[in-house]
Design a protein around this motif. Structure first.
Motif, PDB file in Angstrom:
ATOM      1  N   PHE A 124      28.918 -28.214 -55.496  1.00  0.00           N
ATOM      2  CA  PHE A 124      28.648 -29.073 -54.320  1.00  0.00           C
ATOM      3  C   PHE A 124      27.229 -29.163 -54.323  1.00  0.00           C
ATOM      4  O   PHE A 124      26.429 -29.017 -53.418  1.00  0.00           O
ATOM      5  N   SER A 125      26.580 -29.803 -55.277  1.00  0.00           N
ATOM      6  CA  SER A 125      25.044 -29.976 -55.131  1.00  0.00           C
ATOM      7  C   SER A 125      24.615 -31.259 -56.038  1.00  0.00           C
ATOM      8  O   SER A 125      25.214 -31.944 -56.723  1.00  0.00           O
ATOM      9  N   GLU A 160      25.225 -31.104 -60.166  1.00  0.00           N
ATOM     10  CA  GLU A 160      26.502 -30.832 -60.632  1.00  0.00           C
ATOM     11  C   GLU A 160      26.482 -31.594 -62.056  1.00  0.00           C
ATOM     12  O   GLU A 160      27.429 -30.968 -62.664  1.00  0.00           O
ATOM     13  N   SER A 183      24.105 -25.014 -53.566  1.00  0.00           N
ATOM     14  CA  SER A 183      25.513 -25.064 -53.636  1.00  0.00           C
ATOM     15  C   SER A 183      26.023 -25.297 -55.020  1.00  0.00           C
ATOM     16  O   SER A 183      27.083 -26.013 -55.225  1.00  0.00           O
ATOM     17  N   THR A 217      29.873 -22.541 -54.865  1.00  0.00           N
ATOM     18  CA  THR A 217      30.508 -22.780 -53.807  1.00  0.00           C
ATOM     19  C   THR A 217      31.755 -22.236 -53.677  1.00  0.00           C
ATOM     20  O   THR A 217      32.794 -22.686 -54.493  1.00  0.00           O
ATOM     21  N   THR A 273      35.903 -22.146 -52.813  1.00  0.00           N
ATOM     22  CA  THR A 273      36.612 -23.518 -52.606  1.00  0.00           C
ATOM     23  C   THR A 273      37.606 -23.109 -51.213  1.00  0.00           C
ATOM     24  O   THR A 273      37.777 -22.009 -50.825  1.00  0.00           O
ATOM     25  N   LYS A 292      32.814 -31.792 -44.549  1.00  0.00           N
ATOM     26  CA  LYS A 292      32.605 -31.099 -45.515  1.00  0.00           C
ATOM     27  C   LYS A 292      32.487 -29.565 -45.180  1.00  0.00           C
ATOM     28  O   LYS A 292      31.563 -29.324 -44.351  1.00  0.00           O
ATOM     29  N   TYR A 347      31.539 -25.636 -46.180  1.00  0.00           N
ATOM     30  CA  TYR A 347      30.956 -24.836 -47.215  1.00  0.00           C
ATOM     31  C   TYR A 347      30.993 -23.434 -47.167  1.00  0.00           C
ATOM     32  O   TYR A 347      30.924 -22.969 -46.025  1.00  0.00           O
ATOM     33  N   ASP A 369      38.856 -34.506 -52.865  1.00  0.00           N
ATOM     34  CA  ASP A 369      37.714 -34.260 -53.849  1.00  0.00           C
ATOM     35  C   ASP A 369      37.812 -35.154 -55.045  1.00  0.00           C
ATOM     36  O   ASP A 369      38.319 -34.788 -56.018  1.00  0.00           O
TER      37      ASP A 369
END
Length: 480
Positions: A80-81, A84, A298, A301, A303, A331, A333, A445
């Motif tokens: 999550f960055s 990605e 992230s 991360t 899930t 969201k 994390y 997602d």
């Protein structure tokens, strides 16, 4: 810090011998002869020790990125960055031969090259017999560890067991069948367990021991589903280590090399380039400097599925996972408390990477027992990690239900440590698990629509560059 690897990573000589060869051609990094006259080297105990130092030093780079290949493809973690694009191919199982699959290949063979030098040259060096045995045992352990990674990542792999002295020689190697690679891994570890001492003290803590060789051999047997062999060797490991009862003392600063550590990759801060980037990679990008002083990305991360798998009373839910919510953003994390603390400088993390630890051995032993129709005994061992986590012991389960309990317990106890993906592959559940994960979370997602879930995803492609340099590495793995 009084740790062996904290000192040996600073040895510049080994870096010149081994690490400088990182940009060499072919799948094996040869010793750069323009740096040191190798004809006059490898003559003394100090020379051999320096090469071994370099081999251990390579592990820092390998295991700093190990999570990419062993956790991201699974249902445990995801990206999550903003980065990605770099890691998305592993998160979504869309690996490319021109992508990030070359790292483990190059790093593993660089380390294998170092161990081959040691094993070939040491016989002509005057060293006390006990120390010579130790160095041989360490080299064989490290070579086995690298080939174990290779065979799990790529399947068939070039089996190089001698020092390569020319580029042309490197190009004569084809990929050996995986079963042949496994046999060599087993042989090296059987030798290593005899040659290595049971423990080290002082500055030598961190070296491979006989217990580490046995534990790794048990994992090798387990991955091949050699249940009787796995049970027999893992049974020998258990009495040599002590279960850490307090989860707070299992991970984090000051807790490395505890009673449960069997073999860990050692990191240290201090501006020498000997640290790790776990905190930067694992902590939530949106957390700013509230969790890690230098910020975070992230890239790995936890899930929602992993978090929900923990029972409410499971102490590991808060001990192993941090929870961060980005203000009003829905969201959430979930980050790895095992490896994250407020590191002020990038790549200065000091927490070690646990390649092998006691809880892993207990759960591997439970799996082997259960597969050998000793389900009652298996429940005794799988219950140990549960009881420590404030969960009730298990009893009276069928063989199938016990296997399921072991699978769940391995996921929870070993989360983020690089076991999940190859556990799923061993159980033959990587496709069904990831298909179920995609179906369950696609609506929240949409990035999961990128996920490509097929049976051939259990292996990574052989890097395109290596095949281009050495066509004997063909055929490529199926599906690429």
């Amino acid at each position: 810090m009084d740790r062996y690897l904290s000192n040996i990573y600073k040895t510049l000589l080994a870096g010149m011998i081994i690490i400088t060869g990182g940009c060499g051609k072919g799948f094996v990094d040869l010793s750069p002869q323009h740096v040191i006259d190798v004809g006059n080297y490898y003559k003394t105990e100090a020379d051999i020790r320096a090469v071994l130092t370099g081999a251990y030093g390579n592990l820092r780079e390998i295991y700093n990125a190990y999570w990419i290949y062993t956790e991201l493809p699974s249902d445990n973690t995801q990206v999550f960055s903003e980065n990605e694009g770099s890691y998305g191919e592993f998160d979504w199982l869309t690996y490319r031969s021109t992508g990030g699959v070359s790292g483990p290949w190059n790093q593993s063979y660089r380390t294998i090259a170092a161990t081959n030098i040691i094993l070939e040259r040491i016989e002509n060096v005057t060293i006390a017999a006990a120390l010579k045995d130790q160095y041989i045992g360490e080299a064989k352990f490290l070579r086995a560890l690298m080939y174990f990674n290779m065979v799990r990542f790529y399947g068939d792999a070039p089996l190089v067991l001698k020092e390569l002295k020319t580029e042309e020689e490197a190009y004569t190697y084809k990929r050996s069948p995986a079963n042949e690679v496994y046999l060599q891994i087993e042989k090296d570890l059987k030798d290593a367990q005899i040659l290595l001492p049971p423990k080290f003290t002082g500055i030598n803590v961190g070296r491979a021991t006989s217990g580490a060789a046995k534990a790794l051999l048990g994992k090798v047997y387990l991955q091949q589903k050699k249940w009787p062999e796995a049970e027999a060797i893992l049974e020998q490991v258990i009495p040599a280590y002590t279960f850490e009862p307090n989860l707070a003392k299992l991970f984090g600063l000051g807790n490395d090399n505890n009673s449960e550590a069997i073999f860990s990759v050692q990191y240290i801060s201090g501006g020498m380039g000997l640290g790790n980037s776990f905190a930067y990679s694992f902590a939530p990008q949106k957390s700013g400097t509230s969790i890690v002083a230098l910020g975070a990305t992230s890239n790995n991360t936890g899930t929602q599925d992993l978090y929900d798998a923990f029972e409410a009373t499971d102490l590991r839910k808060t001990a192993y996972l941090g929870v961060f919510k980005d203000g009003t953003n829905p969201k959430i994390y979930y980050w790895a408390k095992k490896f994250v603390y407020s590191v002020p400088i990038l790549n200065e993390g000091e927490t070690d990477w646990p390649v092998l630890r006691y809880a892993d051995v207990l759960l591997m032993y439970a799996e082997a027992l259960n597969q050998n129709d000793k389900t009652g005994d298996a429940l005794t061992y799988v219950s140990k990690t549960r009881v420590r986590a404030n969960l009730p012991a298990l009893s009276g389960l069928s063989k199938a239900d016990t296997q399921w309990a072991i699978e769940k317990e391995r996921r929870l106890e070993l989360c983020f440590e690089g076991h999940r993906w190859h556990d799923l592959i061993r159980w033959g559940k990587e496709v069904s698990t990831m298909q179920a994960f995609k179906t369950k979370y696609l609506s929240i997602d949409p990035r999961l629509s990128n996920m490509s879930i097929t049976a051939d995803r259990k292996l990574y492609p052989v890097p395109y560059r290596e095949i281009n340099l050495n066509p004997l590495l063909l055929p490529q793995n199926q599906g690429y």
